[in-house]
Enzyme design. Structure first.
Site, PDB file in Angstrom:
ATOM      1  N   SER A 249       0.821  -1.202   0.000  1.00 47.60           N
ATOM      2  CA  SER A 249       0.000   0.000   0.000  1.00 47.60           C
ATOM      3  C   SER A 249       0.856   1.253   0.000  1.00 47.60           C
ATOM      4  O   SER A 249       1.821   1.374   0.759  1.00 47.60           O
ATOM      5  CB  SER A 249      -0.934  -0.034   1.215  1.00 47.60           C
ATOM      6  OG  SER A 249      -0.838   1.154   1.944  1.00 47.60           O
ATOM      7  N   LYS A 250       0.483   2.156  -0.878  1.00 44.58           N
ATOM      8  CA  LYS A 250       1.225   3.413  -1.003  1.00 44.58           C
ATOM      9  C   LYS A 250       1.139   4.174   0.321  1.00 44.58           C
ATOM     10  O   LYS A 250       2.079   4.819   0.749  1.00 44.58           O
ATOM     11  CB  LYS A 250       0.615   4.215  -2.155  1.00 44.58           C
ATOM     12  CG  LYS A 250       1.176   5.597  -2.335  1.00 44.58           C
ATOM     13  CD  LYS A 250       2.543   5.594  -2.961  1.00 44.58           C
ATOM     14  CE  LYS A 250       3.105   6.994  -3.005  1.00 44.58           C
ATOM     15  NZ  LYS A 250       4.536   7.033  -3.203  1.00 44.58           N
ATOM     16  N   ARG A 251      -0.026   4.081   0.956  1.00 47.55           N
ATOM     17  CA  ARG A 251      -0.212   4.809   2.209  1.00 47.55           C
ATOM     18  C   ARG A 251       0.786   4.360   3.280  1.00 47.55           C
ATOM     19  O   ARG A 251       1.179   5.108   4.135  1.00 47.55           O
ATOM     20  CB  ARG A 251      -1.650   4.636   2.707  1.00 47.55           C
ATOM     21  CG  ARG A 251      -2.422   5.931   2.647  1.00 47.55           C
ATOM     22  CD  ARG A 251      -3.887   5.700   2.899  1.00 47.55           C
ATOM     23  NE  ARG A 251      -4.551   5.227   1.678  1.00 47.55           N
ATOM     24  CZ  ARG A 251      -5.618   4.451   1.658  1.00 47.55           C
ATOM     25  NH1 ARG A 251      -6.135   4.027   2.777  1.00 47.55           N
ATOM     26  NH2 ARG A 251      -6.164   4.095   0.513  1.00 47.55           N
ATOM     27  N   GLY A 253       3.737   3.570   2.627  1.00 43.44           N
ATOM     28  CA  GLY A 253       5.079   3.888   2.159  1.00 43.44           C
ATOM     29  C   GLY A 253       5.650   2.883   1.164  1.00 43.44           C
ATOM     30  O   GLY A 253       6.830   2.938   0.841  1.00 43.44           O
ATOM     31  N   ASP A 259       7.862   5.531  -8.068  1.00 38.69           N
ATOM     32  CA  ASP A 259       8.960   5.393  -7.104  1.00 38.69           C
ATOM     33  C   ASP A 259      10.007   4.423  -7.652  1.00 38.69           C
ATOM     34  O   ASP A 259      11.212   4.650  -7.531  1.00 38.69           O
ATOM     35  CB  ASP A 259       8.465   4.836  -5.759  1.00 38.69           C
ATOM     36  CG  ASP A 259       7.550   5.810  -5.042  1.00 38.69           C
ATOM     37  OD1 ASP A 259       7.685   7.015  -5.278  1.00 38.69           O
ATOM     38  OD2 ASP A 259       6.701   5.347  -4.262  1.00 38.69           O
TER      39      ASP A 259
END
Ligand code: GLU
Length: 484
Positions: A249-251, A253, A259
């Site tokens: 999950s991007k949330r 990190g 990225d």
């Protein structure tokens, strides 16, 4: 004809799981000569992020997954954008109201909150169908007065069964479903409504998406049935995991596609790697170009067990791609990294790049591999001790002392001449190659590993710098050998 769609919400980044969904949609379509449609799902206006559509476009471009059609945007075609189709959804919702399959709901937020407050334990608050019993006159009056409303789906009694290519047959009791909102009070459709309308309007044959939508699929089926439309083939995909228990999950990190690109991974390698996160080819092959994926892809290879995103595996694969790149393409990527790391202007960067190509797994590793070039790092004398070659500190000191005048006397300073001179010395001294080459390599690089051997390093660094570094090696070793 097979038609699939990628329907990202414009969040500003491309989650790896979403990119994998896009890839499978692309492959399902392309492996059968079908079409791949791009649809931007931006009806959740609160979550809209500026520039997010560009991120989606750029990702598909870098990944070589062009979409096939869309509305005309001055000579070219864009993606379908849901916010631009707002009127259509309202028209369809009203059609359902007329058919008795949906209804206006004027309940206030306070009333809905109080329904929620009365639910106990694990029960989920379901709308109590309060507005289903309003008379046509009451509804008309509210609409005339401009009372804010939503439109809700009227879930029919019974059971709903559907088939999913990955998860098989699923049956749900309609009792469990809520009369979900189709049109919100701001006039925008919910995702749950817009996706059905659009998948039908765009003649999508295969709906491919994350398994988090599996539980909503019976509601979509009821909508298709209410309209009398054909139900598409469903392909739900298990989540991409960070580890056994957590989703990527991007949330939290975890890396997005951008990225990874920033970190020096090649789009081709990322695509190749994520193709295998949930799909297996009929053989155990691992390296696939996009054309080869199109050729090999088959939905039979999709798995319902969640795949774990393994950055080490991706890094390995990226290294394989880098090794196999034509040198010129490698150099295009490598040049900016080399220029940032090596400020000396007497270094042949192409030559350095050719040594580095087979030794890095990402482009960002280049800097660290070549930072000894500008400045000899300070290093411990123990670097000279090579167990296999049986080099000791004393032996290294002695051999460097022998090598120095021979190299100093060399008139022609290139790889071959340096190697020949050192080889001569090796033969004369009757020692093993490594017993001379390892100390020289170590003195020149100051590193435990280097992109090339002693003579290549000598050529690269030039005579003056090379002799200087060897002298420093002699000084370092003299210090510790004497004091022992
Ligand atoms: N907009 C949804 C998302 O980004 C798409 C779901 C679907 O593909 O139907 O998750």
């Amino acid at each position: 004809m097979i038609r699939t769609r990628f329907a990202p919400s414009p969040t500003g980044y491309m989650h790896i799981g979403n990119l994998r969904t896009a890839l499978y949609e692309f492959l399902i379509a392309k492996s059968q000569g079908g079409k791949f449609i791009l649809r931007i799902e931006d009806t959740d206006r609160e979550r809209y992020v500026d520039g997010a559509v560009e991120v989606i476009y750029k990702t598909l471009e870098l990944s070589h997954m062009p979409h096939d059609e869309g509305p005309d945007i001055g000579g070219d075609y864009g993606p379908y954008v849901q916010s631009e189709r707002k009127g259509d959804y309202m028209k369809y919702a009203k059609e359902l109201v007329e058919k008795g399959e949906a209804y206006y709901c004027f309940c206030t937020k306070e009333r809905l909150d109080s329904l929620r407050a009365h639910v106990s334990g694990d029960d989920v608050a379901k709308y109590d169908r309060h507005c289903l019993s309003l008379s046509p006159e009451q509804i008309e009056e509210n609409l005339q007065k401009g009372v804010p409303f939503v439109i809700r789906q009227k879930i029919r009694p019974g059971k709903t069964t559907f088939h999913d290519v990955v998860y098989g047959d699923i049956t749900v009791d309609n009792e469990e479903m809520e009369d979900q909102i189709l049109i919100k009070s701001d006039g925008y459709p919910t995702y749950n409504f817009a996706n059905v309308i659009d998948d039908h309007a765009m003649a999508i044959t295969h709906v491919v998406r994350g398994a988090e939508y599996l539980s909503s699929t019976p509601k979509y089926n009821l909508l298709y049935e209410a309209f009398g439309w054909e139900i598409p083939t469903y392909v739900h995909l298990p989540a991409v995991m960070k580890d056994k228990h957590n989703k990527l999950s991007k949330r939290n990190g975890d890396a997005s596609f951008q990225d990874l690109i920033q970190k020096g991974y090649l789009p081709e390698a990322i695509i190749n790697y994520i193709a295998l996160l949930g799909w297996s080819p009929s053989d155990n092959r691992e390296i696939f170009s996009m054309d080869e994926l199109i050729e090999a892809f088959d939905v039979k290879g999709l798995s319902k067990s969640p795949a774990i995103f393994d950055i080490d595996k991706l890094t390995w694969m990226n290294g394989e791609y880098i090794k196999n790149m034509p040198f010129d393409s490698f150099y295009e990527y490598a040049e900016p990294e080399l220029k940032a790391a090596v400020k000396r202007d007497d270094i042949d960067l192409k030559k350095l790049a050719s040594y580095v190509q087979s030794r890095v797994s990402t482009f960002k590793e280049i800097a660290q591999k070549v930072d000894f070039v500008d400045k000899l790092p300070s290093y411990e004398p123990e670097l000279y001790v090579h167990k296999k070659m049986k080099t000791t500190l004393e032996m290294s000191l002695e051999n460097l002392k022998k090598a120095y005048p021979v190299l100093e006397a060399l008139e022609k300073w290139d790889n071959d001449s340096i190697y020949a001179a050192l080889k001569n010395l090796i033969d004369e001294m009757q020692i093993k190659n490594g017993q001379m080459l390892w100390p020289v390599r170590t003195a020149l690089s100051g590193e435990p590993t280097s992109p090339c051997g002693a003579s290549e390093l000598g050529e690269l660094l030039g005579k003056e710098d090379s002799l200087d570094r060897i002298k420093k090696g002699i000084e370092l070793l003299s210090g510790c050998v004497v004091s022992e």
